[in-house]
Scaffold this motif. Structure first.
Motif, short mmCIF file in Angstrom:
data_model
loop_
_atom_site.label_atom_id
_atom_site.label_comp_id
_atom_site.label_asym_id
_atom_site.label_seq_id
_atom_site.Cartn_x
_atom_site.Cartn_y
_atom_site.Cartn_z
N ALA A 22 0.82 -1.26 0.10
CA ALA A 22 0.11 -0.11 -0.01
C ALA A 22 0.61 1.17 0.10
O ALA A 22 1.67 1.38 0.79
N GLN A 23 0.47 2.13 -0.95
CA GLN A 23 1.27 3.43 -0.91
C GLN A 23 0.76 4.56 -0.03
O GLN A 23 1.53 5.23 0.56
N LYS A 24 -0.36 4.57 0.18
CA LYS A 24 -1.04 5.70 0.98
C LYS A 24 -2.14 4.93 1.90
O LYS A 24 -2.98 4.38 1.43
N THR A 25 -1.92 4.88 3.29
CA THR A 25 -2.84 4.52 4.05
C THR A 25 -2.94 5.51 5.39
O THR A 25 -2.14 6.30 5.50
N LEU A 26 -3.93 5.40 6.38
CA LEU A 26 -4.25 6.05 7.25
C LEU A 26 -3.67 5.58 8.69
O LEU A 26 -3.69 6.02 9.84
N ILE A 27 -3.21 4.35 8.32
CA ILE A 27 -2.47 3.77 9.49
C ILE A 27 -0.75 3.49 9.13
O ILE A 27 -0.35 3.20 8.15
N ALA A 28 -0.22 3.74 10.32
CA ALA A 28 1.20 3.80 10.03
C ALA A 28 2.03 2.43 10.52
O ALA A 28 2.53 1.85 11.26
N GLN A 29 1.49 1.37 9.52
CA GLN A 29 1.98 0.16 9.66
C GLN A 29 2.49 -0.40 7.99
O GLN A 29 2.23 0.34 7.01
N LYS A 30 3.14 -1.76 8.10
CA LYS A 30 3.67 -2.04 6.80
C LYS A 30 2.10 -2.78 6.47
O LYS A 30 1.65 -3.95 6.73
N CYS A 31 1.54 -2.23 5.17
CA CYS A 31 0.14 -2.61 4.72
C CYS A 31 0.48 -3.18 3.31
O CYS A 31 1.15 -2.59 2.60
N LEU A 32 -0.45 -4.28 3.04
CA LEU A 32 -0.54 -4.86 1.84
C LEU A 32 -1.90 -4.39 1.23
O LEU A 32 -3.00 -4.35 2.00
N GLU A 33 -2.13 -4.02 -0.10
CA GLU A 33 -3.21 -3.65 -0.64
C GLU A 33 -3.86 -4.78 -1.65
O GLU A 33 -3.07 -5.27 -2.24
N MET A 34 -5.14 -4.86 -1.37
CA MET A 34 -5.66 -5.97 -2.28
C MET A 34 -6.21 -5.07 -3.49
O MET A 34 -7.03 -4.06 -3.30
N LEU A 35 -6.16 -5.59 -4.59
CA LEU A 35 -6.45 -5.07 -5.88
C LEU A 35 -7.15 -5.93 -6.68
O LEU A 35 -6.72 -7.31 -6.86
N HIS A 36 -8.14 -5.36 -7.59
CA HIS A 36 -8.82 -6.06 -8.65
C HIS A 36 -9.43 -7.50 -8.15
O HIS A 36 -9.54 -8.31 -8.98
#
Length: 223
Positions: free
Chosen positions: A127-141
């Motif tokens: 994830a490039q931009k999130t509201l949480i300061a963690q290492k995030c993975l974004e689900m897409l498509h």
């Protein structure tokens, strides 16, 4: 219910994936159009313009002829964000799926295969931009062919992505979905996602009054 299995994307899957992505995205468009028609500003447009024409010209025929043109305008207006989304994806992350998703350990792209054909897909990218300061993975498509929906394929794809997030040491998984995409929301909530907030993804979606629901999932520690 036909059996299915999940595997990583391969180059020979591209045609099926692009077709599924395009049709799956446009499948949501009619709902957006009818939702737009229910908005007060649409009522104002559909009633106000013909009314003004009638008052100005005294011609009932002219005011009635304006209605098809106004409906066509609203149809194109509602369709534009979906068309833009498809064109943008096909020129960015989905232009070369292998290069974008499979060239780094922190991202991946899977397909669901059933009866010898690709019937579902999902992508995962940091994830490039999130509201949480963690290492995030974004689900897409996340998408499943219409005739294979309701068979647990979307859930299998999501579980695969969640396991990948845990294996790669991510703290959270984030995603966004159209506010009226209730089947997808049921899948996410069943698997432990919760809605963090609601927002318009961009001005294009704000113009047609369609917000997105943003979901989060806390990845359990693999230790």
């Amino acid at each position: 219910m036909a059996p299915h299995h999940i595997r990583k994307y391969q180059d020979q899957d591209r045609e099926a994936v692009v077709d599924m992505f395009t049709k799956g995205t446009l499948h949501h468009f009619p709902y957006a159009f009818f939702y737009l028609l229910k908005q007060p500003r649409s009522f104002l447009l559909l009633l106000g313009v013909p009314g003004a024409l009638f008052l100005g010209s005294g011609s009932l025929l002219l005011s009635l002829l304006a209605l098809p043109g106004l409906l066509a305008f609203l149809w194109l207006l509602a369709r534009y964000p979906f068309s833009w989304y498809i064109d943008n994806a096909l020129s960015t992350d989905m232009k070369d799926i292998n290069k974008f998703y499979l060239s780094d350990r922190g991202s991946c792209f899977w397909v669901a295969e059933s009866e010898g054909q690709v019937v579902g897909m999902v992508g995962a990218y940091p994830a490039q931009k999130t509201l949480i300061a963690q290492k995030c993975l974004e689900m897409l498509h996340l998408s499943v062919r219409q005739e294979y929906q309701g068979q647990g394929i979307a859930q299998s794809l999501t579980k695969t992505l969640l396991q990948f997030a845990q294996d790669q040491g991510y703290n959270a998984v984030v995603l966004r979905t159209l506010f009226y995409n209730y089947p997808a929301q049921r899948v996410y909530e069943k698997l432990g996602f919760w809605k963090s907030h609601e927002a318009f993804d961009s001005l294009k979606w704000r113009v047609v009054a369609i917000p997105f629901f943003y979901y989060e999932y806390s990845v359990p520690s693999s230790l």
